[in-house]
Design an enzyme around this catalytic site. Structure first.
Site, PDB file in Angstrom:
ATOM      1  N   CYS A 124      92.104  49.544  52.454  1.00  0.00           N
ATOM      2  CA  CYS A 124      91.382  50.358  51.479  1.00  0.00           C
ATOM      3  C   CYS A 124      92.006  51.732  51.290  1.00  0.00           C
ATOM      4  CB  CYS A 124      89.920  50.484  51.873  1.00  0.00           C
ATOM      5  SG  CYS A 124      89.223  48.898  52.323  1.00  0.00           S
ATOM      6  N   ARG A 158     107.194  59.094  52.360  1.00  0.00           N
ATOM      7  CA  ARG A 158     106.246  58.734  51.316  1.00  0.00           C
ATOM      8  C   ARG A 158     106.577  59.635  50.129  1.00  0.00           C
ATOM      9  NH1 ARG A 158     102.061  55.388  52.281  1.00  0.00           N
ATOM     10  NH2 ARG A 158     101.877  55.518  54.522  1.00  0.00           N
TER      11      ARG A 158
END
Lengths: 185, 166
Positions: B54, B125
């Site tokens: 999630c 990232r």
């Protein structure tokens, strides 16, 4: 640092007084197991901070991984239209992921809702647009998964176990407003 | 837990041509950056497949893909995971965009974009938005433990679209 693009307004489901020094906004998904984990933690911070904390829940159903999340969100909004949003919010997390339409209507019955109205609104998808708008705003605010919390408008990137969430709320309370001093748990 | 930066990432700067690459998207298919010329491209470098669902960056991008497509933009995810790993991950999450395997030589494309974490052996990232001519128009390196979300990408795509329609 991502920031909330819309402050709490009349369209929100809100708990706690507008005078609270700290505002916590959660973007959540009723079918998300992490949101379910966060649910009692949020309840505990709300209980512990009392009138110092205001809380709003906004929908962010991750429909690609949670096919029933949108339907559950619609049930919450339908309950909200009858003044019982938070009661349904609680029931949905307690019964996750039992979100078939009959199950949602049964929760409505349990809350004493007009389930004829609720069934009609679910069939019409009356609240879908509002839910999708909440999610879209969430994306623009930097929601990066569920749950995502904003504390006084700033995305909370640290962990959300009780201690981390409570100390972030305390810190936000210390730096907010004209009143100096600590806020209490 | 989150590892701290041991070096500063130096991502390919805004206004310069994005380094070319050719990487496997599946065990028997390859993708070339050149193929996307003519539309905006989002390159999403990330450390590894299989982070918790999630809060997963790729799961979020899968969810907001229709917003990227409003700008006719092509999204690709890039990590050092192998093509078989990507295959399983994409199938498990139902991803509707390609994941490229920067696997051999390991991290070569991430290095070319200045976003390789040698100490960890993974990509940063890091996000790049390229215009339809393959020029970097926006970049962002997030703390490796923080999913950057999609707001920065959308703002960058909007300014590209505004520029094209002027």
């Amino acid at each position: 640092m991502s920031k909330l693009t819309r402050a709490i307004d009349a369209s929100d489901h809100v708990r706690g007084p507008a005078t609270a020094r700290v505002t916590l906004v959660e973007y959540g998904d009723f079918q998300c197991p992490y949101c379910k984990q966060a649910f009692p933690i949020v309840e505990k911070v709300l209980a512990d901070f009392g009138n110092e904390l205001r809380f709003a829940f906004r929908n962010f159903p991750l429909t690609e991984i949670h096919p029933l999340a949108e339907q559950a969100a619609e049930a919450a909004e339908a309950a909200g239209a009858q003044g019982r949003f938070w009661e349904m919010h609680h029931l949905l997390y307690q019964h996750q992921p039992r979100f078939a339409v009959e199950e949602l209507l049964a929760y409505g019955t349990e809350l004493g809702l007009d389930t004829g109205r609720m069934a009609r609104e679910l069939a019409e998808r009356r609240y879908l647009e509002s839910i999708q708008r909440q999610a879209l705003e969430g994306v623009r605010s930097g929601v990066n998964g569920t749950p995502t919390f904003f504390i006084n408008g700033r995305r909370h990137d640290a962990a959300w176990d009780y201690d981390d969430l409570a100390s972030a709320i305390e810190q936000a309370g210390e730096t907010s407003g004209q009143h100096a001093g600590r806020i209490g748990r | 837990m989150i590892t701290s930066h041991t070096h500063e990432a130096t991502p390919t700067p805004i206004g310069t041509a994005a380094p070319a690459f050719r990487l496997p998207s599946t065990p028997d298919q390859w993708v070339e950056l050149e193929e996307f010329r003519g539309k905006p491209v989002i390159l999403a470098f990330y450390p590894a497949d299989w982070s918790p669902v999630c809060g997963d960056q790729m799961a979020l991008y899968n969810q907001v893909l229709p917003l990227f497509r409003q700008h006719d933009a092509q999204l690709v995810g890039i990590s050092v995971d192998g093509a078989w790993c990507h295959d399983a991950f994409a199938a498990a999450r139902g991803l509707h965009f390609p994941l490229l395997a920067d696997f051999e030589p390991k991290g070569e494309v991430a290095r070319r974009y200045g976003v390789y974490r040698a100490a960890d052996g993974t990509a940063e990232r890091a996000l790049f938005v390229l215009d339809d001519e393959g020029v970097v128009r926006w970049n962002y390196v997030s703390p490796v433990g923080v999913n950057p979300g999609a707001d920065g990408i959308l703002t960058a795509l909007e300014s590209l679209t505004a520029r094209r329609t002027v």
